[in-house]
Scaffold this active site. Sequence first.
Site, PDB file in Angstrom:
ATOM      1  N   ASN A   1      59.925  50.925  80.907  1.00 48.37           N
ATOM      2  CA  ASN A   1      58.718  51.326  80.176  1.00 48.37           C
ATOM      3  C   ASN A   1      58.448  50.238  79.130  1.00 48.37           C
ATOM      4  O   ASN A   1      59.154  50.156  78.131  1.00 48.37           O
ATOM      5  CB  ASN A   1      58.967  52.688  79.524  1.00 48.37           C
ATOM      6  CG  ASN A   1      57.818  53.126  78.635  1.00 48.37           C
ATOM      7  OD1 ASN A   1      56.745  52.525  78.648  1.00 48.37           O
ATOM      8  ND2 ASN A   1      58.046  54.175  77.869  1.00 48.37           N
ATOM      9  N   TRP A   2      57.419  49.434  79.402  1.00 46.61           N
ATOM     10  CA  TRP A   2      57.174  48.281  78.520  1.00 46.61           C
ATOM     11  C   TRP A   2      56.404  48.674  77.252  1.00 46.61           C
ATOM     12  O   TRP A   2      56.201  47.842  76.382  1.00 46.61           O
ATOM     13  CB  TRP A   2      56.439  47.177  79.296  1.00 46.61           C
ATOM     14  CG  TRP A   2      57.277  46.562  80.381  1.00 46.61           C
ATOM     15  CD1 TRP A   2      58.584  46.849  80.674  1.00 46.61           C
ATOM     16  CD2 TRP A   2      56.877  45.546  81.315  1.00 46.61           C
ATOM     17  NE1 TRP A   2      59.026  46.073  81.729  1.00 46.61           N
ATOM     18  CE2 TRP A   2      57.989  45.266  82.144  1.00 46.61           C
ATOM     19  CE3 TRP A   2      55.690  44.846  81.535  1.00 46.61           C
ATOM     20  CZ2 TRP A   2      57.941  44.317  83.172  1.00 46.61           C
ATOM     21  CZ3 TRP A   2      55.644  43.896  82.560  1.00 46.61           C
ATOM     22  CH2 TRP A   2      56.756  43.635  83.357  1.00 46.61           C
ATOM     23  N   LYS A   3      55.919  49.897  77.209  1.00 42.42           N
ATOM     24  CA  LYS A   3      55.206  50.393  76.015  1.00 42.42           C
ATOM     25  C   LYS A   3      54.091  49.415  75.625  1.00 42.42           C
ATOM     26  O   LYS A   3      53.504  48.797  76.493  1.00 42.42           O
ATOM     27  CB  LYS A   3      56.205  50.651  74.875  1.00 42.42           C
ATOM     28  CG  LYS A   3      57.368  51.540  75.341  1.00 42.42           C
ATOM     29  CD  LYS A   3      58.251  52.024  74.225  1.00 42.42           C
ATOM     30  CE  LYS A   3      59.365  52.882  74.809  1.00 42.42           C
ATOM     31  NZ  LYS A   3      60.236  53.456  73.787  1.00 42.42           N
TER      32      LYS A   3
ATOM     33  N   HIS B   1      55.971  61.205  77.530  1.00 46.94           N
ATOM     34  CA  HIS B   1      56.905  60.403  76.736  1.00 46.94           C
ATOM     35  C   HIS B   1      56.902  60.896  75.282  1.00 46.94           C
ATOM     36  O   HIS B   1      55.859  61.280  74.759  1.00 46.94           O
ATOM     37  CB  HIS B   1      56.533  58.922  76.794  1.00 46.94           C
ATOM     38  CG  HIS B   1      57.595  58.060  76.212  1.00 46.94           C
ATOM     39  ND1 HIS B   1      57.720  57.865  74.855  1.00 46.94           N
ATOM     40  CD2 HIS B   1      58.629  57.403  76.789  1.00 46.94           C
ATOM     41  CE1 HIS B   1      58.778  57.108  74.624  1.00 46.94           C
ATOM     42  NE2 HIS B   1      59.345  56.805  75.788  1.00 46.94           N
TER      43      HIS B   1
ATOM     44  N   GLU C   1      56.868  59.454  72.560  1.00 52.09           N
ATOM     45  CA  GLU C   1      55.886  58.798  71.664  1.00 52.09           C
ATOM     46  C   GLU C   1      54.493  59.381  71.867  1.00 52.09           C
ATOM     47  O   GLU C   1      53.706  59.468  70.923  1.00 52.09           O
ATOM     48  CB  GLU C   1      55.914  57.274  71.904  1.00 52.09           C
ATOM     49  CG  GLU C   1      57.180  56.660  71.316  1.00 52.09           C
ATOM     50  CD  GLU C   1      57.758  55.492  72.092  1.00 52.09           C
ATOM     51  OE1 GLU C   1      57.028  54.850  72.878  1.00 52.09           O
ATOM     52  OE2 GLU C   1      58.970  55.226  71.928  1.00 52.09           O
TER      53      GLU C   1
ATOM     54  N   GLU D   1      65.142  62.243  77.683  1.00 55.16           N
ATOM     55  CA  GLU D   1      65.221  61.217  76.654  1.00 55.16           C
ATOM     56  C   GLU D   1      65.361  61.877  75.281  1.00 55.16           C
ATOM     57  O   GLU D   1      64.357  62.248  74.667  1.00 55.16           O
ATOM     58  CB  GLU D   1      63.954  60.355  76.664  1.00 55.16           C
ATOM     59  CG  GLU D   1      63.709  59.653  77.982  1.00 55.16           C
ATOM     60  CD  GLU D   1      62.805  58.436  77.804  1.00 55.16           C
ATOM     61  OE1 GLU D   1      63.267  57.328  78.111  1.00 55.16           O
ATOM     62  OE2 GLU D   1      61.667  58.593  77.347  1.00 55.16           O
TER      63      GLU D   1
ATOM     64  N   GLY E   1      64.952  53.837  71.135  1.00 55.54           N
ATOM     65  CA  GLY E   1      64.665  52.682  70.284  1.00 55.54           C
ATOM     66  C   GLY E   1      65.533  52.610  69.042  1.00 55.54           C
ATOM     67  O   GLY E   1      65.268  51.814  68.136  1.00 55.54           O
TER      68      GLY E   1
ATOM     69  N   SER F   1      67.978  53.962  74.541  1.00 54.91           N
ATOM     70  CA  SER F   1      68.904  52.870  74.221  1.00 54.91           C
ATOM     71  C   SER F   1      69.893  52.538  75.339  1.00 54.91           C
ATOM     72  O   SER F   1      71.057  52.229  75.072  1.00 54.91           O
ATOM     73  CB  SER F   1      69.633  53.154  72.907  1.00 54.91           C
ATOM     74  OG  SER F   1      68.697  53.248  71.840  1.00 54.91           O
TER      75      SER F   1
ATOM     76  N   GLY G   1      63.500  51.269  77.819  1.00 61.19           N
ATOM     77  CA  GLY G   1      62.462  50.710  76.962  1.00 61.19           C
ATOM     78  C   GLY G   1      62.794  49.271  76.606  1.00 61.19           C
ATOM     79  O   GLY G   1      62.595  48.356  77.410  1.00 61.19           O
ATOM     80  N   GLY G   2      63.322  49.072  75.411  1.00 62.40           N
ATOM     81  CA  GLY G   2      63.567  47.729  74.872  1.00 62.40           C
ATOM     82  C   GLY G   2      64.231  46.762  75.846  1.00 62.40           C
ATOM     83  O   GLY G   2      63.770  45.614  75.999  1.00 62.40           O
TER      84      GLY G   2
HETATM   85  P1  PGA Z   1      64.633  52.514  74.560  1.00 68.53           P
HETATM   86  O1  PGA Z   1      63.367  53.377  75.044  1.00 68.53           O
HETATM   87  O2  PGA Z   1      65.384  52.104  75.799  1.00 68.53           O
HETATM   88  O3  PGA Z   1      64.025  51.323  73.840  1.00 68.53           O
HETATM   89  O4  PGA Z   1      65.425  53.385  73.673  1.00 68.53           O
HETATM   90  C1  PGA Z   1      63.480  54.313  76.078  1.00 68.53           C
HETATM   91  C2  PGA Z   1      62.157  54.970  76.325  1.00 68.53           C
HETATM   92  O5  PGA Z   1      61.410  55.203  75.368  1.00 68.53           O
HETATM   93  O6  PGA Z   1      61.810  55.265  77.472  1.00 68.53           O
END
Ligand code: PGA
Length: 249
Positions: A9-11, A94, A96, A166, A172, A212, A233-234
């Site tokens: 997930n590149w956000k 998600h 967010e 999640e 993050g 993470s 994510g990251g």
């Molecule tokens: P993260 O994000 O790996 O940066 O913690 C995961 C996600 O939001 O899907």
Amino acid sequence: MRTKIVAGNWKMNKTLSETEVLLTELVSKVPDTKAEVIVAPTFVNLSTTVNHLANSVVQVAAQNMHFATNGAFTGEISAAMLLDIGVKTVIIGHSERRSIFGETDDMLAKKVQTALDNKMRIIFCFGEELAERKHNKHFEVVESQLKNALFSLPVEAWSHIVLAYEPVWAIGTGETASPEQAQEMHAFIRKTIAKAFNQKVAEDVTILYGGSVKPNNAKEIFSKPDVDGGLIGGASLVADDFIAIIKAI
Ligand code: PGA
């Protein structure tokens, strides 16, 4: 056998040119794997990504979409728009989207229905916040998130659904759920689905862990029997890290 998936997930990261650089690196390094590999770039770079990955095993997902067919929804994207450019998978729910953009269980249930009506595949995200875990409410919260968005669906819908647990406190933050915590929750999710639907639905649904996941912890998390991959994510923004995570599955 359940499908294993590693999804990035590149956000809201990567411009068009940066996206092309990352895709080129990914395509050249992606290992032979039985797992499905998916990337979810931002909307404006989806079309380029679909074209870039046309001959690759790497698939493309959108990070969100609206539930309406079309109309006066400034800034939103419809299922038809995604399908028309070749995107058949969408991330819904998600954390967010829930916490920053105010998406409720009710809105998410509508999005799920729209995705199903359009025969799309859904990566449905959910998970508890830190305070909820501290107060031992995490099972209750997860159960209600699943129930409110997914439990009125017919059994057939489940072949289109991938779940992504999640825990919000792990997204993050560099803090991961321990492999045991992930396994405990994934097993609970399967049990809950078995109760609401049946054992086969529960056994067949792919459940990803997200929060993470990094090259140094992926193997241990993925080794748990009810963890079928990850939503990353990251670490998915760095080709070598994402590749290392794919290799860990
Ligand atoms: P993260 O994000 O790996 O940066 O913690 C995961 C996600 O939001 O899907």
